[in-house]
Design an enzyme around this catalytic site. Structure first.
Site, PDB file in Angstrom:
ATOM      1  CG  HIS A   1      -3.152   3.482   1.650  1.00  0.00           C
ATOM      2  ND1 HIS A   1      -3.729   3.018   0.656  1.00  0.00           N
ATOM      3  CD2 HIS A   1      -3.138   2.446   2.658  1.00  0.00           C
ATOM      4  CE1 HIS A   1      -4.135   1.832   0.925  1.00  0.00           C
ATOM      5  NE2 HIS A   1      -3.781   1.260   2.032  1.00  0.00           N
TER       6      HIS A   1
ATOM      7  CG  ASN B   1      -6.668  -0.760   0.961  1.00  0.00           C
ATOM      8  OD1 ASN B   1      -5.693  -0.415   0.024  1.00  0.00           O
ATOM      9  ND2 ASN B   1      -6.303  -1.000   1.991  1.00  0.00           N
TER      10      ASN B   1
ATOM     11  CB  CYS C   1      -0.932   0.135   1.178  1.00  0.00           C
ATOM     12  SG  CYS C   1      -2.144  -1.584   1.171  1.00  0.00           S
TER      13      CYS C   1
END
Length: 320
Positions: free
Chosen positions: A247, A277, A114
């Site tokens: 993020h 996500n 990520c």
């Protein structure tokens, strides 16, 4: 005169397939209310079986290049951040290079999950400032749907597919560009967020595993810390930040980070509700969304931050 790396174009790519929380509630022991309350996610995009990570990366890159007004002949560096490459090798970046018709420079992948886009942007910035390259495509692209355990309600509801890209250009120092960047990693916590197999030395097929409560705790602390570092490096304060582009892991993490920085939530770019996500793609997807709808304007101070499996984390502060 010193050089500075400036974002001159952004782009994104999302698969057309939408999977809502209600869709997942029909397959898993969960509900729309449960997912929204804990994550802020309402839906995610899932790619068709024939789609590859490089396909989304190319689409996002082409849009970024169009926005920047450049062609394949102008690009001499491609950095792709991904945890879901097309193949074990070659690098997905070389697939992107070939599909775009770029014929010079370097192309390679970065695997920081990520945090991948923040890592990739920092590496590309260093290469551009060194003088060895002049214009880069920095891409975050993921097909996380391929590594999910669709029977695990704690992880299957959290992730989606997508890609985001920027054109990063070396220019003589001016007001615009990357002002500061910091990267970190701590491998002691690898067992809190990982894939239990996959291409490489294990010779197995793996699925994503996560201990969410522990990840949340580390994320808030690590992100607040690294954000403070880049602000200090640039001689700025949280009040100077026009936009936090984080993020998109979980709405609660974003809200907690904003509170620690005393930033109003209105200055946080949030796309987690519609994208979920998307790992390395989430920061450039959020950045492109805010540029496209006019929130982010030339001259705005933008703070990009992310944490991912490894653990890896980092932040980039830039004047757009």
């Amino acid at each position: 005169m010193p050089r500075r790396s400036v974002i001159t174009g952004t782009g994104s790519a999302l698969p057309p397939g939408v999977v809502t929380n209600q869709d997942l509630a029909g397959r898993l022991d969960t509900s729309d209310e449960w997912i929204v309350e804990r994550t802020g996610i309402h839906q995610r995009r899932i790619a068709a079986p024939e789609v590859k990570t490089s396909d989304l990366a190319v689409e996002a890159a082409e849009k970024a290049m169009a926005a920047a007004g450049v062609t394949a002949a102008d690009i001499d560096l491609i950095v792709v951040a991904t945890a879901t490459p097309d193949d074990t090798f070659p690098a997905t970046a070389t697939r992107v290079q070939a599909k775009l018709g770029v014929r010079r420079g370097a192309a390679f992948d970065i695997a920081a999950v990520c945090s991948g886009f923040v890592y990739a942007l920092t590496v590309a910035d260093a290469l551009l400032k060194s003088g060895g390259h002049s214009r880069a495509l920095v891409i975050g692209a993921e097909l996380f749907s391929r590594i999910l355990d669709w029977e695990d309600r704690t992880t299957a509801v959290l992730f989606g597919d997508g890609a985001g890209a920027v054109v990063l250009e070396a220019r003589d120092a001016g007001d615009r560009g990357i002002l500061a960047a910091r990267l970190h990693a701590d491998g002691r916590h690898a067992d809190l967020l990982y894939v239990d197999g996959g291409p490489g030395s294990t010779g197995t097929v793996g699925k994503l595993r996560m201990k969410g409560r522990e990840v949340f705790r580390h994320a808030v602390a690590n992100l607040s810390s690294v954000v403070g570092e880049v602000l200090e490096d640039a001689g700025l304060a949280p009040a100077d930040v026009d936009w936090l582009v984080p993020h998109q892991a979980n709405a609660r993490i974003l809200e907690a980070t904003a509170r620690k920085l005393n930033l109003p939530i209105e200055r946080v770019v949030m796309t987690v509700g519609s994208h979920a996500n998307t790992s390395a793609a989430s920061v450039p997807l959020a950045l492109d969304a805010a540029v496209t709808d006019g929130r982010i304007q030339v001259g705005d101070i933008c703070l990009l931050e992310a944490m991912g499996g490894g653990f890896t984390w980092g932040a980039v502060l830039l004047r757009f």
